[in-house]
Design a protein around this motif. Structure first.
Motif: not given
Ligand SMILES: [Zn+2]
Length: 237
Positions: A79-80, A82-86, A89, A93
């Protein structure tokens, strides 16, 4: 005369006793007994295997709970993702995923060990069960042989028992009681004729104390040997 009937009783009973001993020692009895023990030990073995299988089941429940947790974590990561920004992070994961994979591999190994243990248990179980069944069948045959042997002996035993029952009614209850308790203690002959010139028990050969000898003065007298408890008596005929 006082001891005639009890002596006759003893004579008949000694024959009965010998028959009973024969039956107890016979091959048929031994075989049936050995098989019974075999069956018992198979039953114990099966119980042990059942307990081991139960343990395995418990640990497999634990594994599936652990796997469920990992799957849940994976779903969260999905779920997360797609929202990884850098990069930090992402690294975080990736590390988490690496841990999960390690965990899964460890579980796989443990499950593999348990699976081969489960195979062992089920092989053992089947083998023991078959042995138990075989012993059971053999026991049935042995028991039939035993019963046949007992039945054959019963033909000899029955008339002896009838005679004893008849004689018992003609014996003083106190003497009969003593006889029976000595028989129970496997002390046969229970009644021993005492020779007035002797100072010993005619059976265990212990020197009799003075107070016992005092009770063995004339025909019809009797006393119990203080050592072997047998009834010593002076014959009155
Ligand atoms: Zn004695």
């Amino acid at each position: 005369m006082k001891f005639d009937k009890v002596m006759e009783y003893q004579e008949v009973d000694t024959k009965l006793y010998a028959l009973e001993q024969d039956a107890a020692k016979s091959q048929e009895t031994n075989r049936a007994f050995a098989l019974k023990q075999k069956i018992q030990s198979a039953a114990e073995q099966i119980k042990k295997l059942q307990a081991e299988a139960m343990d395995l089941q418990n640990s497999s429940e634990k594994y599936s709970a652990r796997v469920k947790d990992i799957i849940k974590s994976l779903e969260e990561i999905e779920n997360y993702i797609g929202e990884i920004e850098d990069e930090t992070e992402a690294e975080h994961y990736i590390k988490m995923l690496g841990n999960m994979i390690e965990n899964l591999e460890a579980i796989e190994k443990e499950v593999g060990r348990d699976m081969s243990k489960a195979d062992d248990i089920s092989n053992n179980y089947r083998k023991t069960f078959e042995q138990g069944q075989k012993a059971n069948a053999e026991f049935k045959t042995a028991r039939a042989d035993y019963e046949k042997m007992i039945a054959a002996k019963a033909d000899e035993i029955k008339p002896l028992k009838a005679k004893l029952e008849k004689l018992a009614k003609e014996i003083e209850p106190e003497l009969l009681e003593l006889y029976k308790s000595l028989r129970e203690a496997k002390k046969l002959p229970a009644f021993v004729r005492h020779d007035m010139t002797s100072r010993q028990c005619g059976r265990c050969f212990m020197e009799l104390p003075q107070d016992s000898l005092e009770k063995l003065k004339k025909p019809g007298d009797w006393t119990e040997c203080p050592n072997c408890r047998r009834v010593l008596f002076i014959s009155d005929k």
